[in-house]
Design a protein around this motif. Structure first.
Motif, PDB file in Angstrom:
ATOM      1  N   LYS A  15       0.814  -1.234   0.000  1.00 61.53           N
ATOM      2  CA  LYS A  15       0.000   0.000   0.000  1.00 61.53           C
ATOM      3  C   LYS A  15       0.837   1.269   0.000  1.00 61.53           C
ATOM      4  CE  LYS A  15      -1.787  -0.995   3.704  1.00 61.53           C
ATOM      5  NZ  LYS A  15      -2.228  -0.752   5.039  1.00 61.53           N
ATOM      6  N   THR A  33      -2.398   7.318   6.610  1.00 64.03           N
ATOM      7  CA  THR A  33      -3.118   7.371   7.897  1.00 64.03           C
ATOM      8  C   THR A  33      -2.405   6.554   8.980  1.00 64.03           C
ATOM      9  OG1 THR A  33      -4.559   5.518   7.330  1.00 64.03           O
ATOM     10  CG2 THR A  33      -5.334   7.731   6.767  1.00 64.03           C
ATOM     11  N   GLY A  34      -1.623   5.552   8.560  1.00 64.05           N
ATOM     12  CA  GLY A  34      -0.844   4.776   9.533  1.00 64.05           C
ATOM     13  C   GLY A  34       0.134   5.696  10.257  1.00 64.05           C
ATOM     14  N   ALA A  35       0.718   6.653   9.518  1.00 68.50           N
ATOM     15  CA  ALA A  35       1.673   7.590  10.117  1.00 68.50           C
ATOM     16  C   ALA A  35       0.987   8.444  11.180  1.00 68.50           C
ATOM     17  CB  ALA A  35       2.295   8.471   9.035  1.00 68.50           C
ATOM     18  N   TYR A  37      -1.484   7.436  13.185  1.00 68.47           N
ATOM     19  CA  TYR A  37      -1.551   6.600  14.404  1.00 68.47           C
ATOM     20  C   TYR A  37      -0.164   6.510  15.045  1.00 68.47           C
ATOM     21  CZ  TYR A  37      -6.309   5.384  13.216  1.00 68.47           C
ATOM     22  OH  TYR A  37      -7.653   5.470  12.956  1.00 68.47           O
ATOM     23  N   ARG A  38       0.872   6.548  14.209  1.00 67.23           N
ATOM     24  CA  ARG A  38       2.240   6.498  14.728  1.00 67.23           C
ATOM     25  C   ARG A  38       2.568   7.778  15.507  1.00 67.23           C
ATOM     26  NH1 ARG A  38       5.706   2.626  12.514  1.00 67.23           N
ATOM     27  NH2 ARG A  38       4.565   1.143  11.211  1.00 67.23           N
ATOM     28  N   ARG A  89       8.993   5.768  12.736  1.00 69.45           N
ATOM     29  CA  ARG A  89       9.280   4.442  12.141  1.00 69.45           C
ATOM     30  C   ARG A  89      10.194   3.622  13.039  1.00 69.45           C
ATOM     31  NH1 ARG A  89       5.367   4.305   8.426  1.00 69.45           N
ATOM     32  NH2 ARG A  89       5.117   6.439   7.748  1.00 69.45           N
ATOM     33  N   VAL A  97       2.224   0.709  18.247  1.00 65.65           N
ATOM     34  CA  VAL A  97       1.219   1.408  17.424  1.00 65.65           C
ATOM     35  C   VAL A  97      -0.058   0.594  17.192  1.00 65.65           C
ATOM     36  CG1 VAL A  97       2.319   0.772  15.228  1.00 65.65           C
ATOM     37  CG2 VAL A  97       0.880   2.784  15.342  1.00 65.65           C
ATOM     38  N   SER A  98       0.081  -0.713  17.062  1.00 63.46           N
ATOM     39  CA  SER A  98      -1.116  -1.518  16.803  1.00 63.46           C
ATOM     40  C   SER A  98      -2.085  -1.403  17.976  1.00 63.46           C
ATOM     41  CB  SER A  98      -0.705  -2.968  16.562  1.00 63.46           C
ATOM     42  OG  SER A  98      -1.852  -3.745  16.458  1.00 63.46           O
ATOM     43  N   SER A 101      -3.713   1.983  18.016  1.00 60.86           N
ATOM     44  CA  SER A 101      -4.711   2.172  16.950  1.00 60.86           C
ATOM     45  C   SER A 101      -6.032   1.459  17.266  1.00 60.86           C
ATOM     46  CB  SER A 101      -4.154   1.686  15.610  1.00 60.86           C
ATOM     47  OG  SER A 101      -4.154   0.275  15.559  1.00 60.86           O
ATOM     48  N   ARG A 128      -6.482   1.118   6.756  1.00 55.34           N
ATOM     49  CA  ARG A 128      -7.152  -0.161   6.988  1.00 55.34           C
ATOM     50  C   ARG A 128      -8.669  -0.028   6.856  1.00 55.34           C
ATOM     51  NH1 ARG A 128      -2.391  -0.539   7.653  1.00 55.34           N
ATOM     52  NH2 ARG A 128      -1.214  -2.044   8.858  1.00 55.34           N
ATOM     53  N   ASP A 129      -9.163   1.193   7.136  1.00 58.30           N
ATOM     54  CA  ASP A 129     -10.612   1.397   7.247  1.00 58.30           C
ATOM     55  C   ASP A 129     -11.073   2.588   6.418  1.00 58.30           C
ATOM     56  OD1 ASP A 129      -9.231   3.287   8.672  1.00 58.30           O
ATOM     57  OD2 ASP A 129     -10.702   3.439  10.280  1.00 58.30           O
ATOM     58  N   ILE A 130     -10.319   2.937   5.395  1.00 58.55           N
ATOM     59  CA  ILE A 130     -10.654   4.155   4.647  1.00 58.55           C
ATOM     60  C   ILE A 130     -11.948   3.948   3.839  1.00 58.55           C
ATOM     61  CG2 ILE A 130      -9.792   5.947   3.073  1.00 58.55           C
ATOM     62  CD1 ILE A 130      -8.114   5.520   5.681  1.00 58.55           C
TER      63      ILE A 130
HETATM   64  O1   DC Z   1       0.546   1.136   7.873  1.00 62.66           O
HETATM   65  P1   DC Z   1       1.323   1.322   9.186  1.00 62.66           P
HETATM   66  O2   DC Z   1       2.181   0.140   9.580  1.00 62.66           O
HETATM   67  O3   DC Z   1       2.108   2.606   9.232  1.00 62.66           O
HETATM   68  O4   DC Z   1       0.196   1.441  10.318  1.00 62.66           O
HETATM   69  C1   DC Z   1       0.521   1.626  11.669  1.00 62.66           C
HETATM   70  C2   DC Z   1      -0.543   0.971  12.541  1.00 62.66           C
HETATM   71  O5   DC Z   1      -1.778   1.674  12.483  1.00 62.66           O
HETATM   72  C3   DC Z   1      -0.844  -0.480  12.197  1.00 62.66           C
HETATM   73  O6   DC Z   1      -0.867  -1.227  13.401  1.00 62.66           O
HETATM   74  C4   DC Z   1      -2.223  -0.439  11.586  1.00 62.66           C
HETATM   75  C5   DC Z   1      -2.847   0.802  12.146  1.00 62.66           C
HETATM   76  N1   DC Z   1      -3.726   1.520  11.209  1.00 62.66           N
HETATM   77  C6   DC Z   1      -5.078   1.494  11.445  1.00 62.66           C
HETATM   78  O7   DC Z   1      -5.520   0.829  12.375  1.00 62.66           O
HETATM   79  N2   DC Z   1      -5.916   2.200  10.627  1.00 62.66           N
HETATM   80  C7   DC Z   1      -5.434   2.916   9.602  1.00 62.66           C
HETATM   81  N3   DC Z   1      -6.273   3.606   8.826  1.00 62.66           N
HETATM   82  C8   DC Z   1      -4.046   2.931   9.347  1.00 62.66           C
HETATM   83  C9   DC Z   1      -3.214   2.211  10.174  1.00 62.66           C
END
Ligand code: DC
Length: 234
Positions: A15, A33-35, A37-38, A89, A97-98, A101, A128-130
């Motif tokens: 992705k 969007t993962g960034a 949550y990071r 990162r 992060v998981s 999130s 993940r949920d867009i």
């Molecule tokens: O894609 P990534 O590894 O940077 O995502 C970091 C964490 O955030 C991963 O555990 C999944 C979560 N995440 C989420 O729950 N919803 C999103 N829209 C994007 C990432």
């Protein structure tokens, strides 16, 4: 008018890379969007807050300032004014992060922020949920996937390039574990939106996936243009 492309899928499906290349090619603003949550995870670490301290996390979310800026050709993330593009990162964030999130108030705030950032813009957003939750009316929804074995191979290669020695079996086990967690989570489980296009990248290279997705977006754009008659070609 705003045009929204949603790219969802499991970890290691490509992705990040695909969103970057397609975004550049199609002149869409790339929102990782993962960034986001990071960034929240890093701030929780900075403030030494425990994951069960909901009140403190809510306060942190009220005050947090996450900014996405373009620096040269790179997307940089700023957390309360500091460039944290690299820090988010690092291993400390990776390992937490998981869990972060999956905290409901964190998700609520991030989704609100993601909708705000995308307002009146043409964006490609990966997560993940867009397609299921953030933008259920996105113009294009793609669900990128690849076999667990292929994703483990890709992660091995990335590690090798970074000089990190790793075991294939361990990486594969970790991917299977994360898949199961993500898909069975009670908060925002990873699943394909009903109207998303499933793209299996197992036997495709980056160029082939980019081409496939670009074609899908172009077709949808043309359709959107015909329907509304006012989409600017750029
Ligand atoms: O894609 P990534 O590894 O940077 O995502 C970091 C964490 O955030 C991963 O555990 C999944 C979560 N995440 C989420 O729950 N919803 C999103 N829209 C994007 C990432």
């Amino acid at each position: 008018m705003a045009f929204i492309v949603a790219i969802d899928g499991p970890a290691g499906s490509g992705k990040g890379t695909i969103t970057k290349t397609v975004g550049k090619k199609m002149n869409l603003i790339n929102i990782d969007t993962g960034a986001m949550y990071r960034c929240v995870t890093l701030q929780i670490i900075n403030e030494k807050i425990g994951l069960e301290e909901t009140k403190k996390i809510e306060k942190l979310l009220d005050e947090i300032d996450i900014e996405l800026k373009k620096i040269g050709d790179e997307d940089a993330f700023f957390l309360n004014g500091e460039d944290v593009t690299r820090k988010i990162r690092e291993q400390e964030v990776n390992s937490m992060v998981s869990q972060v999130s999956h905290i409901p108030c964190v998700r609520e705030k991030m989704v609100e922020l993601q909708r705000k950032i995308a307002q009146n813009k043409d964006v490609i957003m990966e997560g993940r949920d867009i397609g299921t939750n953030v933008f259920p009316n996105a113009d294009v929804k793609i669900y990128l996937d690849a076999s667990a074995e292929e994703r483990a191979k890709r992660r091995m290669k990335q590690n090798e390039e970074k000089g990190i020695v790793s075991s294939y079996d361990e990486i594969l086990a970790n991917i299977l574990f994360r898949d199961n967690n993500d898909k069975t989570s009670s908060v925002a489980p990873l699943k394909q939106a009903e109207d998303a296009i499933y793209v299996d990248t197992t036997s495709l290279n980056i160029e082939e996936v980019t081409e496939k997705i670009t074609k899908i977006i172009l077709e949808r754009r043309e359709k959107a243009e015909k329907t509304t008659g006012n989409y600017d070609e750029r």
